[in-house]
Design a protein around this motif. Structure first.
Motif, PDB file in Angstrom:
ATOM      1  N   GLN A 184      34.805  41.904  38.898  1.00 53.72           N
ATOM      2  CA  GLN A 184      36.433  42.299  39.292  1.00 53.72           C
ATOM      3  C   GLN A 184      36.904  42.897  37.173  1.00 53.72           C
ATOM      4  O   GLN A 184      38.304  43.775  37.796  1.00 53.72           O
ATOM      5  CB  GLN A 184      37.164  41.730  39.597  1.00 53.72           C
ATOM      6  N   ALA A 185      36.140  42.705  36.276  1.00 55.21           N
ATOM      7  CA  ALA A 185      36.972  43.149  35.186  1.00 55.21           C
ATOM      8  C   ALA A 185      36.712  44.268  35.243  1.00 55.21           C
ATOM      9  O   ALA A 185      37.568  45.281  34.309  1.00 55.21           O
ATOM     10  CB  ALA A 185      36.483  41.950  34.151  1.00 55.21           C
ATOM     11  N   ALA A 186      35.246  44.378  35.627  1.00 50.55           N
ATOM     12  CA  ALA A 186      34.541  46.172  35.213  1.00 50.55           C
ATOM     13  C   ALA A 186      36.186  47.591  35.882  1.00 50.55           C
ATOM     14  O   ALA A 186      36.142  48.308  35.302  1.00 50.55           O
ATOM     15  CB  ALA A 186      33.057  46.541  36.725  1.00 50.55           C
ATOM     16  N   ARG A 187      36.909  46.948  37.051  1.00 50.19           N
ATOM     17  CA  ARG A 187      37.749  48.009  37.351  1.00 50.19           C
ATOM     18  C   ARG A 187      38.620  48.365  36.313  1.00 50.19           C
ATOM     19  O   ARG A 187      39.191  49.390  35.820  1.00 50.19           O
ATOM     20  CB  ARG A 187      38.674  47.265  38.955  1.00 50.19           C
ATOM     21  N   LEU A 188      39.035  47.016  35.880  1.00 48.23           N
ATOM     22  CA  LEU A 188      40.043  47.641  34.646  1.00 48.23           C
ATOM     23  C   LEU A 188      39.792  48.104  33.300  1.00 48.23           C
ATOM     24  O   LEU A 188      39.938  48.875  33.053  1.00 48.23           O
ATOM     25  CB  LEU A 188      40.286  45.807  34.208  1.00 48.23           C
ATOM     26  N   LEU A 189      37.895  48.165  33.373  1.00 49.92           N
ATOM     27  CA  LEU A 189      37.142  48.130  32.124  1.00 49.92           C
ATOM     28  C   LEU A 189      36.730  49.743  32.368  1.00 49.92           C
ATOM     29  O   LEU A 189      38.040  50.854  31.438  1.00 49.92           O
ATOM     30  CB  LEU A 189      36.681  47.713  31.266  1.00 49.92           C
ATOM     31  N   GLY A 246      26.983  37.527  51.791  1.00 52.47           N
ATOM     32  CA  GLY A 246      26.739  37.459  53.048  1.00 52.47           C
ATOM     33  C   GLY A 246      28.529  36.932  53.439  1.00 52.47           C
ATOM     34  O   GLY A 246      29.096  37.344  54.677  1.00 52.47           O
ATOM     35  N   HIS A 247      29.607  36.843  52.043  1.00 55.25           N
ATOM     36  CA  HIS A 247      31.262  36.305  52.949  1.00 55.25           C
ATOM     37  C   HIS A 247      31.546  37.530  52.425  1.00 55.25           C
ATOM     38  O   HIS A 247      33.160  36.943  53.375  1.00 55.25           O
ATOM     39  CB  HIS A 247      31.424  35.148  51.740  1.00 55.25           C
ATOM     40  N   GLY A 248      31.545  38.802  52.773  1.00 54.50           N
ATOM     41  CA  GLY A 248      32.406  39.974  53.508  1.00 54.50           C
ATOM     42  C   GLY A 248      33.396  40.292  52.138  1.00 54.50           C
ATOM     43  O   GLY A 248      34.090  41.308  52.456  1.00 54.50           O
ATOM     44  N   PHE A 249      32.631  39.335  51.155  1.00 53.10           N
ATOM     45  CA  PHE A 249      33.989  40.344  49.841  1.00 53.10           C
ATOM     46  C   PHE A 249      33.286  41.378  48.872  1.00 53.10           C
ATOM     47  O   PHE A 249      32.539  40.756  48.775  1.00 53.10           O
ATOM     48  CB  PHE A 249      34.745  38.829  49.029  1.00 53.10           C
ATOM     49  N   ARG A 250      33.839  42.742  48.630  1.00 60.63           N
ATOM     50  CA  ARG A 250      32.957  43.690  47.488  1.00 60.63           C
ATOM     51  C   ARG A 250      34.207  43.309  46.403  1.00 60.63           C
ATOM     52  O   ARG A 250      34.671  43.806  46.438  1.00 60.63           O
ATOM     53  CB  ARG A 250      32.918  44.741  48.384  1.00 60.63           C
ATOM     54  N   PRO A 251      33.148  42.773  45.250  1.00 58.67           N
ATOM     55  CA  PRO A 251      33.883  43.820  44.066  1.00 58.67           C
ATOM     56  C   PRO A 251      33.842  45.288  43.206  1.00 58.67           C
ATOM     57  O   PRO A 251      32.645  45.761  44.463  1.00 58.67           O
ATOM     58  CB  PRO A 251      33.136  42.407  43.230  1.00 58.67           C
ATOM     59  N   LEU A 288      30.881  31.291  47.796  1.00 57.67           N
ATOM     60  CA  LEU A 288      32.331  31.803  48.504  1.00 57.67           C
ATOM     61  C   LEU A 288      33.051  31.282  46.319  1.00 57.67           C
ATOM     62  O   LEU A 288      33.766  32.227  46.092  1.00 57.67           O
ATOM     63  CB  LEU A 288      32.725  31.208  48.913  1.00 57.67           C
ATOM     64  N   LEU A 289      32.650  30.126  45.958  1.00 58.96           N
ATOM     65  CA  LEU A 289      32.923  30.006  45.014  1.00 58.96           C
ATOM     66  C   LEU A 289      33.106  30.710  44.005  1.00 58.96           C
ATOM     67  O   LEU A 289      33.164  30.824  43.238  1.00 58.96           O
ATOM     68  CB  LEU A 289      32.786  28.163  44.363  1.00 58.96           C
ATOM     69  N   VAL A 290      31.743  31.070  43.357  1.00 52.46           N
ATOM     70  CA  VAL A 290      30.820  32.293  42.650  1.00 52.46           C
ATOM     71  C   VAL A 290      31.982  33.400  42.712  1.00 52.46           C
ATOM     72  O   VAL A 290      32.363  33.792  41.850  1.00 52.46           O
ATOM     73  CB  VAL A 290      29.722  31.836  42.182  1.00 52.46           C
ATOM     74  N   GLY A 291      32.386  33.897  43.910  1.00 52.29           N
ATOM     75  CA  GLY A 291      33.079  35.465  43.803  1.00 52.29           C
ATOM     76  C   GLY A 291      34.376  34.472  43.568  1.00 52.29           C
ATOM     77  O   GLY A 291      35.116  36.221  42.906  1.00 52.29           O
ATOM     78  N   VAL A 292      34.691  33.603  44.056  1.00 52.64           N
ATOM     79  CA  VAL A 292      36.185  33.331  43.193  1.00 52.64           C
ATOM     80  C   VAL A 292      36.234  33.200  41.909  1.00 52.64           C
ATOM     81  O   VAL A 292      37.370  33.967  41.205  1.00 52.64           O
ATOM     82  CB  VAL A 292      36.581  31.506  43.512  1.00 52.64           C
ATOM     83  N   THR A 293      35.707  32.972  40.993  1.00 52.35           N
ATOM     84  CA  THR A 293      35.266  32.878  39.658  1.00 52.35           C
ATOM     85  C   THR A 293      35.332  34.321  39.516  1.00 52.35           C
ATOM     86  O   THR A 293      34.754  33.789  37.697  1.00 52.35           O
ATOM     87  CB  THR A 293      34.216  31.629  39.301  1.00 52.35           C
ATOM     88  N   GLY A 294      34.930  34.986  39.574  1.00 54.99           N
ATOM     89  CA  GLY A 294      34.636  36.385  39.691  1.00 54.99           C
ATOM     90  C   GLY A 294      35.537  36.735  39.894  1.00 54.99           C
ATOM     91  O   GLY A 294      35.354  38.403  40.334  1.00 54.99           O
ATOM     92  N   ASP A 295      36.751  36.945  40.541  1.00 55.54           N
ATOM     93  CA  ASP A 295      38.256  37.277  40.311  1.00 55.54           C
ATOM     94  C   ASP A 295      37.926  38.142  41.592  1.00 55.54           C
ATOM     95  O   ASP A 295      38.672  39.409  41.648  1.00 55.54           O
ATOM     96  CB  ASP A 295      37.832  38.015  39.336  1.00 55.54           C
ATOM     97  N   PHE A 296      37.021  38.515  42.125  1.00 55.65           N
ATOM     98  CA  PHE A 296      37.645  39.207  43.973  1.00 55.65           C
ATOM     99  C   PHE A 296      38.191  38.659  44.793  1.00 55.65           C
ATOM    100  O   PHE A 296      37.723  39.234  45.819  1.00 55.65           O
ATOM    101  CB  PHE A 296      36.445  40.161  43.594  1.00 55.65           C
ATOM    102  N   ILE A 297      37.148  37.063  44.959  1.00 53.22           N
ATOM    103  CA  ILE A 297      37.838  36.630  46.222  1.00 53.22           C
ATOM    104  C   ILE A 297      38.693  35.621  45.957  1.00 53.22           C
ATOM    105  O   ILE A 297      39.206  35.254  44.653  1.00 53.22           O
ATOM    106  CB  ILE A 297      36.238  35.786  46.211  1.00 53.22           C
ATOM    107  N   PRO A 298      39.667  35.909  46.849  1.00 52.42           N
ATOM    108  CA  PRO A 298      41.137  34.584  46.385  1.00 52.42           C
ATOM    109  C   PRO A 298      41.064  33.652  46.509  1.00 52.42           C
ATOM    110  O   PRO A 298      40.042  32.934  47.039  1.00 52.42           O
ATOM    111  CB  PRO A 298      41.922  35.243  47.733  1.00 52.42           C
TER     112      PRO A 298
END
Length: 430
Positions: free
Chosen positions: A52-57, A93-98, A400-410
């Motif tokens: 998710q840092a890519a958006r800001l960059l 397959g969690h349905g969230f896209r960064p 899911l856990l890694v997606g949270v640490t990747g800042d795109f899953i709440p």
């Protein structure tokens, strides 16, 4: 003494300071950024940017150049604890896209220089080699600028001289309607304003360096957890790996950091085998202790962002994203505070900054809770081994856990009863 005037003075030229200076300058403000270093410079860091840092960059115009520069891409994270391990992937397959389905890993010399250049292009005055020593206040206590010693290049836009060869520089005063402390873990701004607060736990130190020739690296970041600390590995491009050994203060009494890192790696057989043919490619930098959080992220006429506001533990590795996102959150509040200050309405300026503090706590509260939960788990090897084993059996929970640490899953997607029950052993739904 040289005196310059600006709307905002940002202290610190890392990701938080550069991103904030860029944003404030784009809002039409006169911005001065001071940093005691001259760039490019090394910085002890995991050098990981979440998807998710890519958006800001991208908004700052540095994502494409960064990707083209040879930055490594990471598909997820692998965590090893004893004989157990798990891998979580960002694209799952969690349905969230960064914003991007991969994270990035890049040396801080390259990243920071690009971000600082973006701030310059936006119109910020960047003064390198300027060591801030004090925060200047008006009689009523309202922050009115900073005092620094300048020893690097000046900025012609503000009439700063370029010190002659061999000169030691001179005194620099910056008068500003607002001062931002973006100066890291040991923020001089936070300390001078009485906002800095050390937490008692966890007190860890990081030994960060680069190696060439580490065996077995793939497109994953890695964390290897042991009873006496943990080691993070990630490719950062140019054939190099970022290597960060993080230990408690009880294990950090090392007068020779390179020798300490070598001994620590050799003491752990699985890591030692992968480093058998590797060579260290940069100095070992040490930072810590970690675990700090400002009492609040503002004072009349000033605010804190990035590691200056809070830094807990590097295991989940979102420091750069938090710095960039924190700058994005702070920007409109600084604009409002400066407008109010210029109008003589210090009460409205204070209200804007108090609102920023509430906003950042709301934004990061879930991640802070997760960081503390992870730190508690890492500090207890049997618990960490159990967690790694369960997540190794449940790839969906790991993703899911890694997606949270990747800042795109709440964070609430893993901080809830259902996730806890499934993690503790409830059967996976068909």
């Amino acid at each position: 003494m040289t005196t310059i005037r600006a709307d905002a003075c940002v202290v610190g030229g890392g990701p938080a300071g550069s991103a904030l200076a860029w944003a404030l300058a784009r809002n039409g403000l006169d911005v001065v950024l001071l940093d005691k270093a001259t760039f490019p410079r090394r910085k002890p860091c995991a050098e990981y940017l979440s998807p998710q840092a890519a958006r800001l960059l991208d908004e700052m115009g540095v994502l494409a150049p960064l990707e083209d520069s040879g930055a490594a891409t990471l598909a997820g994270m692998r965590v090893v604890a004893g004989d157990a391990e798990f891998t979580g992937r960002f694209a799952a397959g969690h349905g969230f896209r960064p914003y991007r389905e991969r994270g990035l890993a890049v040396r801080r010399e390259r990243l920071d220089a690009m971000l600082l250049d973006a701030a310059r292009r936006a119109g910020a005055c960047v003064v390198e080699g300027a060591a801030v020593g004090n925060v200047r206040r008006e009689p009523g206590g309202h922050v009115a600028g900073v005092a620094a010693r300048i020893g690097g290049d000046g900025c012609a836009a503000h009439g700063l001289p370029r010190p002659e060869a061999g000169a030691r520089g001179g005194a620099l005063a910056v008068e500003a309607a607002h001062v931002v402390g973006a100066d890291g873990l040991r923020s001089i701004v936070a300390r001078r304003l009485g906002l800095a607060r050390r937490l008692r736990w966890p007190r860890r130190f990081a030994f960060a360096t680069h190696f060439a020739g580490v065996a077995g690296l793939a497109d994953l970041g890695e964390m290897h957890v042991y009873a006496d600390g943990y080691c993070g590995l990630a490719p950062v491009g140019d054939g190099l790996a970022n290597v960060a050994v993080v230990v408690s203060d009880a294990h950090a009494a090392a007068g020779d950091p390179p020798a300490f890192v070598d001994r620590w790696i050799r003491a752990h057989d699985a890591l030692a085998a992968r480093f058998a043919g590797a060579t260290r490619a940069s100095d070992v930098l040490v930072t810590g202790p970690f675990a700090s959080q400002a009492r609040r992220a503002w004072a009349p006429g000033a605010s804190l962002v990035g590691d200056a506001a809070d830094f807990f533990d590097p295991f989940t590795g979102e420091g750069i994203y938090a710095a960039l996102r924190g700058a994005e959150l702070l920007t409109p509040y600084v604009v409002d505070a400066i407008g109010a200050t210029r109008a003589g309405r210090h009460d409205r300026a204070a209200a804007a900054l108090a609102a920023y503090d509430r906003c950042r706590r709301h934004e990061f509260r879930g991640k802070w809770r997760l960081e503390r939960l992870v730190a508690l788990t890492v500090a207890h090897p049997p618990l960490m081994a159990f967690a790694a084993r369960r997540l190794g059996e449940r790839a969906d929970l790991a993703d899911l856990l890694v997606g949270v640490t990747g800042d795109f899953i709440p964070a609430p997607r893993v901080l809830n009863l259902r996730y806890a029950l499934e993690f503790l052993g409830a059967p996976e739904a068909a």
